[in-house]
Design a protein around this motif. Structure first.
Motif, mmCIF file in Angstrom:
data_model
loop_
_atom_site.group_PDB
_atom_site.id
_atom_site.type_symbol
_atom_site.label_atom_id
_atom_site.label_comp_id
_atom_site.label_asym_id
_atom_site.label_seq_id
_atom_site.Cartn_x
_atom_site.Cartn_y
_atom_site.Cartn_z
ATOM 1 N N SER A 137 -0.273 61.613 15.234
ATOM 2 C CA SER A 137 0.216 60.272 14.911
ATOM 3 C C SER A 137 1.720 60.269 15.083
ATOM 4 O O SER A 137 2.376 61.312 14.954
ATOM 5 C CB SER A 137 -0.167 59.858 13.484
ATOM 6 N N VAL A 138 2.254 59.090 15.405
ATOM 7 C CA VAL A 138 3.697 58.968 15.635
ATOM 8 C C VAL A 138 4.232 57.778 14.852
ATOM 9 O O VAL A 138 3.490 56.859 14.489
ATOM 10 C CB VAL A 138 4.007 58.779 17.142
ATOM 11 N N ALA A 139 5.528 57.802 14.619
ATOM 12 C CA ALA A 139 6.172 56.711 13.893
ATOM 13 C C ALA A 139 6.265 55.468 14.759
ATOM 14 O O ALA A 139 6.443 55.537 15.978
ATOM 15 C CB ALA A 139 7.573 57.145 13.460
ATOM 16 N N SER A 140 6.119 54.290 14.106
ATOM 17 C CA SER A 140 6.283 53.004 14.787
ATOM 18 C C SER A 140 6.867 52.021 13.778
ATOM 19 O O SER A 140 6.924 52.313 12.575
ATOM 20 C CB SER A 140 4.939 52.490 15.310
ATOM 21 N N VAL A 174 1.136 55.614 13.694
ATOM 22 C CA VAL A 174 0.132 55.158 14.658
ATOM 23 C C VAL A 174 -0.583 56.382 15.236
ATOM 24 O O VAL A 174 0.075 57.294 15.746
ATOM 25 C CB VAL A 174 0.779 54.358 15.806
ATOM 26 N N PRO A 175 -1.915 56.434 15.146
ATOM 27 C CA PRO A 175 -2.626 57.550 15.782
ATOM 28 C C PRO A 175 -2.578 57.409 17.299
ATOM 29 O O PRO A 175 -2.772 56.316 17.846
ATOM 30 C CB PRO A 175 -4.059 57.402 15.254
ATOM 31 N N VAL A 176 -2.294 58.496 17.980
ATOM 32 C CA VAL A 176 -2.227 58.489 19.434
ATOM 33 C C VAL A 176 -2.859 59.772 19.964
ATOM 34 O O VAL A 176 -3.021 60.755 19.245
ATOM 35 C CB VAL A 176 -0.780 58.392 19.963
ATOM 36 N N GLN A 220 -11.997 63.905 28.100
ATOM 37 C CA GLN A 220 -11.261 64.469 26.974
ATOM 38 C C GLN A 220 -11.140 63.535 25.774
ATOM 39 O O GLN A 220 -10.877 63.997 24.666
ATOM 40 C CB GLN A 220 -9.844 64.867 27.431
ATOM 41 N N VAL A 221 -11.298 62.239 25.992
ATOM 42 C CA VAL A 221 -11.026 61.252 24.949
ATOM 43 C C VAL A 221 -12.259 60.388 24.713
ATOM 44 O O VAL A 221 -12.827 59.833 25.664
ATOM 45 C CB VAL A 221 -9.824 60.361 25.339
ATOM 46 N N ARG A 222 -12.652 60.247 23.464
ATOM 47 C CA ARG A 222 -13.804 59.403 23.124
ATOM 48 C C ARG A 222 -13.438 57.930 23.225
ATOM 49 O O ARG A 222 -12.298 57.540 22.979
ATOM 50 C CB ARG A 222 -14.269 59.709 21.708
ATOM 51 N N GLY A 223 -14.439 57.112 23.520
ATOM 52 C CA GLY A 223 -14.219 55.677 23.605
ATOM 53 C C GLY A 223 -13.427 55.316 24.852
ATOM 54 O O GLY A 223 -13.305 56.104 25.790
ATOM 55 N N ARG A 224 -12.881 54.130 24.820
ATOM 56 C CA ARG A 224 -12.135 53.640 25.979
ATOM 57 C C ARG A 224 -10.807 53.027 25.541
ATOM 58 O O ARG A 224 -10.565 51.824 25.728
ATOM 59 C CB ARG A 224 -12.976 52.614 26.746
ATOM 60 N N PRO A 225 -9.940 53.832 24.967
ATOM 61 C CA PRO A 225 -8.663 53.297 24.501
ATOM 62 C C PRO A 225 -7.747 52.966 25.670
ATOM 63 O O PRO A 225 -7.935 53.443 26.802
ATOM 64 C CB PRO A 225 -8.095 54.446 23.669
ATOM 65 N N GLU A 229 -7.653 51.505 17.002
ATOM 66 C CA GLU A 229 -7.413 52.087 18.324
ATOM 67 C C GLU A 229 -6.511 53.319 18.237
ATOM 68 O O GLU A 229 -5.577 53.376 17.445
ATOM 69 C CB GLU A 229 -6.745 51.051 19.242
ATOM 70 N N ARG A 230 -6.810 54.315 19.078
ATOM 71 C CA ARG A 230 -5.938 55.472 19.269
ATOM 72 C C ARG A 230 -5.549 55.503 20.750
ATOM 73 O O ARG A 230 -6.259 56.084 21.585
ATOM 74 C CB ARG A 230 -6.649 56.772 18.888
ATOM 75 N N PRO A 231 -4.447 54.849 21.124
ATOM 76 C CA PRO A 231 -4.075 54.769 22.539
ATOM 77 C C PRO A 231 -3.699 56.140 23.098
ATOM 78 O O PRO A 231 -3.308 57.056 22.365
ATOM 79 C CB PRO A 231 -2.871 53.831 22.539
ATOM 80 N N VAL A 232 -3.821 56.249 24.405
ATOM 81 C CA VAL A 232 -3.429 57.461 25.113
ATOM 82 C C VAL A 232 -2.026 57.271 25.673
ATOM 83 O O VAL A 232 -1.729 56.250 26.299
ATOM 84 C CB VAL A 232 -4.409 57.778 26.263
ATOM 85 N N VAL A 233 -1.176 58.246 25.443
ATOM 86 C CA VAL A 233 0.199 58.243 25.946
ATOM 87 C C VAL A 233 0.327 59.403 26.929
ATOM 88 O O VAL A 233 0.104 60.553 26.555
ATOM 89 C CB VAL A 233 1.213 58.412 24.796
ATOM 90 N N VAL A 234 0.648 59.105 28.181
ATOM 91 C CA VAL A 234 0.774 60.146 29.199
ATOM 92 C C VAL A 234 2.225 60.626 29.241
ATOM 93 O O VAL A 234 3.130 59.843 29.533
ATOM 94 C CB VAL A 234 0.343 59.637 30.582
ATOM 95 N N LEU A 235 2.425 61.905 28.935
ATOM 96 C CA LEU A 235 3.743 62.534 29.084
ATOM 97 C C LEU A 235 3.765 63.153 30.477
ATOM 98 O O LEU A 235 3.181 64.203 30.704
ATOM 99 C CB LEU A 235 3.951 63.596 28.005
#
Length: 306
Positions: free
Chosen positions: A26-29, A34-36, A162-167, A290-296
């Motif tokens: 999770s990250v600050a917002s 926020v879970p990511v 790798q990720v469940r659902g479709r965030p 929702e747990r969005p995906v963030v691409v680094l």
């Protein structure tokens, strides 16, 4: 370009690239934690997702050429140098005079010949076209080639496993190859969102004008996401699959990069932090469940910046 092209790219590159891991946290917002899910693509060979596309393009080209030329201000040149060395080909990278020394040094480390030409990427590109013709070399492009975009899209196929659902999946936009490739892979099953610096919104400007247009941003945006024009391929895919653009400030990108280092000891370049900046600045507000995906997406930076 279709999902089948991305699947073909994955088969072609089997054993050549890393399936990069994901990290659930999770990250600050502005509205609280926020879970990511972070897609740690900065751990890819060469520290950049662009290795995928360059590998696919060179493997698709076959054995007919032993020399490649590319114009690049950074990561595409690193990727081309690395992949060419792996495949036993020589590589020349034409860079503008403003190319960061850290990235030029990485090109050298993989054995590339580096030529400085012009003050801008556009000038370097024109010289690369002429140089490739003179040498009879294969000219690559960092984002405006179908094979390069398809290779980048393999990130999307990995995320499905790798990720469940479709965030929603958030990723930085420069020339648009990464978001376009992932959109081609995921179609309308998942929302792909491009994140851009306010001063260099290549995708947003193209969507507004209904065609690729040049944008000229401030130095920070130009250095981190060097393209000043999105590719025709990327714009076509973005329109077809409803890829949208979110704009973030340079300050938000810098803050997100510092946050990644401070909280997780993850070191990325500015473009690598852009997607996270959208969440931390409030430009993107996830749905409650929702747990969005963030691409680094890249790690080629000078460690002294932090």
């Amino acid at each position: 370009m279709e999902r089948s092209d991305v699947r073909s790219a994955r088969r072609r590159m089997a054993g050549q690239v890393r399936k990069t891991p994901v990290f659930h946290t999770s990250v600050a917002s502005p509205s609280g934690p926020v879970p990511v899910t972070m897609k740690l693509e900065h751990l890819q060979h060469g520290g950049t997702f662009k290795v995928r596309g360059i590998f696919n393009a060179l493997l698709e080209s076959g054995e007919g050429t032993d020399q490649v030329v590319i114009a690049s201000g950074g990561n595409a040149g690193i990727a081309a140098a690395l992949v060419a060395a792996r495949l036993g080909k020589s590589c020349t990278v034409v860079v503008p005079e403003t190319a960061p020394h850290t990235k030029v040094a990485a090109m050298w480390s993989h054995g590339a010949e580096v030529l400085w030409y012009g003050a801008t990427y556009a000038e370097a590109l024109r010289h690369a076209v002429e140089f490739a013709a003179e040498r009879g070399a294969l000219r690559l492009h960092g984002h405006d080639m179908a094979a390069v975009v398809a290779g980048a899209g393999v990130v999307g196929l990995e995320l499905e496993e790798q990720v469940r659902g479709r965030p929603s999946v958030l990723a930085a936009v420069g020339g648009g190859g990464l978001v376009a490739g992932m959109a081609a892979a995921l179609g309308r099953r998942q929302q792909v969102i491009g994140v851009e610096p306010e001063g260099s919104p290549t995708l947003q400007a193209a969507l507004d004008a209904n065609r690729p247009v040049d944008v000229r941003g401030p130095r920070l945006a130009t250095d981190s996401l060097g393209a000043t024009r999105i590719s025709d391929i990327a714009l076509d895919i973005a329109r077809r699959y409803g890829v949208r653009s979110l704009l973030v400030t340079d300050d938000a990108i810098v803050a997100a990069r510092e946050y990644l280092w401070r909280e997780f000891r993850i070191l990325v370049e500015l473009s690598g932090a852009a997607a996270l900046a959208a969440i931390q600045s409030g430009a993107y507000v996830p749905e409650p469940d929702e747990r969005p995906v963030v691409v680094l997406c890249g790690a080629n930076t000078d460690v002294a910046v932090l």
